[in-house]
Design a protein around this motif. Sequence first.
Motif, mmCIF file in Angstrom:
data_model
loop_
_atom_site.group_PDB
_atom_site.id
_atom_site.type_symbol
_atom_site.label_atom_id
_atom_site.label_comp_id
_atom_site.label_asym_id
_atom_site.label_seq_id
_atom_site.Cartn_x
_atom_site.Cartn_y
_atom_site.Cartn_z
ATOM 1 N N ARG A 193 -42.285 14.876 58.127
ATOM 2 C CA ARG A 193 -41.055 14.582 57.397
ATOM 3 C C ARG A 193 -41.308 14.546 55.885
ATOM 4 N N ALA A 194 -42.394 13.921 55.492
ATOM 5 C CA ALA A 194 -42.731 13.861 54.065
ATOM 6 C C ALA A 194 -42.942 15.253 53.494
ATOM 7 N N MET A 195 -43.611 16.128 54.251
ATOM 8 C CA MET A 195 -43.825 17.498 53.795
ATOM 9 C C MET A 195 -42.491 18.245 53.639
ATOM 10 N N MET A 196 -41.579 18.029 54.577
ATOM 11 C CA MET A 196 -40.275 18.678 54.492
ATOM 12 C C MET A 196 -39.541 18.282 53.220
ATOM 13 N N GLU A 197 -39.639 17.014 52.872
ATOM 14 C CA GLU A 197 -38.924 16.506 51.697
ATOM 15 C C GLU A 197 -39.487 17.038 50.391
ATOM 16 N N ARG A 198 -40.710 17.578 50.409
ATOM 17 C CA ARG A 198 -41.331 18.096 49.190
ATOM 18 C C ARG A 198 -41.372 19.619 49.147
ATOM 19 N N ALA A 199 -40.669 20.274 50.069
ATOM 20 C CA ALA A 199 -40.692 21.738 50.121
ATOM 21 C C ALA A 199 -39.309 22.309 49.824
ATOM 22 N N ALA A 200 -39.285 23.396 49.050
ATOM 23 C CA ALA A 200 -38.028 24.057 48.739
ATOM 24 C C ALA A 200 -37.486 24.821 49.948
ATOM 25 N N ARG A 201 -38.381 25.294 50.823
ATOM 26 C CA ARG A 201 -37.978 26.046 52.011
ATOM 27 C C ARG A 201 -38.835 25.592 53.184
ATOM 28 N N ILE A 225 -33.659 22.622 58.698
ATOM 29 C CA ILE A 225 -34.662 23.649 58.424
ATOM 30 C C ILE A 225 -33.997 24.899 57.872
ATOM 31 N N ASP A 226 -34.789 25.759 57.255
ATOM 32 C CA ASP A 226 -34.259 26.991 56.677
ATOM 33 C C ASP A 226 -34.474 28.201 57.573
ATOM 34 N N ALA A 227 -35.568 28.188 58.327
ATOM 35 C CA ALA A 227 -35.863 29.332 59.193
ATOM 36 C C ALA A 227 -36.672 28.882 60.399
ATOM 37 N N LEU A 228 -36.473 29.591 61.499
ATOM 38 C CA LEU A 228 -37.273 29.389 62.703
ATOM 39 C C LEU A 228 -37.841 30.737 63.119
ATOM 40 N N ILE A 229 -39.156 30.784 63.266
ATOM 41 C CA ILE A 229 -39.812 31.996 63.757
ATOM 42 C C ILE A 229 -40.325 31.699 65.150
ATOM 43 N N SER A 241 -26.331 26.604 67.729
ATOM 44 C CA SER A 241 -26.633 25.490 66.830
ATOM 45 C C SER A 241 -27.307 25.981 65.555
ATOM 46 N N LEU A 242 -28.251 26.906 65.705
ATOM 47 C CA LEU A 242 -28.930 27.461 64.530
ATOM 48 C C LEU A 242 -27.964 28.240 63.652
ATOM 49 N N ALA A 243 -27.087 29.014 64.283
ATOM 50 C CA ALA A 243 -26.121 29.802 63.520
ATOM 51 C C ALA A 243 -25.157 28.911 62.747
ATOM 52 N N GLU A 244 -24.697 27.843 63.393
ATOM 53 C CA GLU A 244 -23.780 26.908 62.737
ATOM 54 C C GLU A 244 -24.435 26.241 61.530
ATOM 55 N N SER A 245 -25.755 26.074 61.581
ATOM 56 C CA SER A 245 -26.484 25.407 60.500
ATOM 57 C C SER A 245 -27.023 26.392 59.468
ATOM 58 N N ASP A 246 -26.688 27.683 59.629
ATOM 59 C CA ASP A 246 -27.111 28.717 58.679
ATOM 60 C C ASP A 246 -28.635 28.824 58.613
ATOM 61 N N VAL A 247 -29.287 28.696 59.755
ATOM 62 C CA VAL A 247 -30.746 28.803 59.846
ATOM 63 C C VAL A 247 -31.122 30.250 60.166
ATOM 64 N N ASP A 248 -32.088 30.804 59.434
ATOM 65 C CA ASP A 248 -32.583 32.144 59.738
ATOM 66 C C ASP A 248 -33.359 32.098 61.052
ATOM 67 N N LEU A 249 -32.943 32.870 62.026
ATOM 68 C CA LEU A 249 -33.646 32.954 63.301
ATOM 69 C C LEU A 249 -34.386 34.276 63.348
ATOM 70 N N ILE A 250 -35.705 34.217 63.369
ATOM 71 C CA ILE A 250 -36.543 35.408 63.309
ATOM 72 C C ILE A 250 -37.320 35.515 64.615
ATOM 73 N N ILE A 251 -37.133 36.619 65.326
ATOM 74 C CA ILE A 251 -37.802 36.842 66.598
ATOM 75 C C ILE A 251 -39.016 37.727 66.351
ATOM 76 N N ALA A 252 -40.200 37.160 66.567
ATOM 77 C CA ALA A 252 -41.433 37.913 66.350
ATOM 78 C C ALA A 252 -41.625 38.934 67.467
ATOM 79 N N ASP A 253 -42.335 39.982 67.145
ATOM 80 C CA ASP A 253 -42.602 41.056 68.111
ATOM 81 C C ASP A 253 -43.799 40.667 68.966
ATOM 82 N N ALA A 254 -43.532 39.830 69.983
ATOM 83 C CA ALA A 254 -44.607 39.333 70.837
ATOM 84 C C ALA A 254 -44.553 39.993 72.206
ATOM 85 N N PRO A 255 -45.684 40.050 72.912
ATOM 86 C CA PRO A 255 -45.688 40.592 74.272
ATOM 87 C C PRO A 255 -44.714 39.828 75.162
#
Length: 265
Positions: A193-201, A225-229, A241-255
């Motif tokens: 939580r402390a780290m989140m409060e000190r980060a721009a993104r 949060i700003d993005a979820l990978i 829920s993520l869309a309503e909160s304007d969170v970037d949802l990034i789907i990695a190219d995983a097997p």
Amino acid sequence: MYPKERQRVLLELLAQHGFASYRQLAERLGVSEITVRRDMKALEAQGLVETAFGGGQVARAARELPYTDKRILQIPEKIAIAKAALRQIESGMTIAIAAGTTTWVLAQHIAGFRDLTFLTNSVNVATELSKNGYSDIFLTGGQFRTPSDALVGPVAEHMIRQFRADILFVGASGLHVDHGLSTPNVLEAAVNRAMMERAARVVVLADHTKWGVESLMSFAKLSEIDALITDRWPGEAEAASLAESDVDLIIADAPNANPHRGDAK
């Protein structure tokens, strides 16, 4: 002290010391044993503690695997998530990296960027960054917590609050529409939580096994949060829920990942 705050302190005490009697807890909090019993029953109803023999402890279901066990799980997914996270980094950034196995994999892959400064509460993360040639690495200090090899506690939190990061990469043991981002350890939740409060993104790195999981202590809502990978497209409720909160949802190219639908907000 309000009940919710008192219950949070109770969880911290149990997380640090294991089983404790009602009398011991009452003395530490400066309240009656009746009050402690009432708070413990409330926590037990939430599945956070187990009570027995005149005291209690953190619930077994809320505990976690050792770091050495966790880091060999979902390796292909973690690598894919880490590679996708690299696209969030630019030369010259100050980057905070929270302790965790997925963030540890990310640290292994950070290379080729110039003039990066790092802040982390993980010796493992710092070691990997050093191997890749980086030297501007600040460790938070603090109490060494073995289940996730994280540095936690007041010393770590004080150090974090002296910094300002362009971006934070943080993992989670659970991601849930209602419970948000969570971890089995109360002290680690406070550092995250402390780290989140000190980060721009704030960028969360979490594979599909974390979806729908409610771990012991929530440290953020999904809307904070700003993005979820992640490696697979989440269920409809989570995606909404993520869309309503304007969170970037990034789907990695995983097997074995679900078909890529593109980044979404």
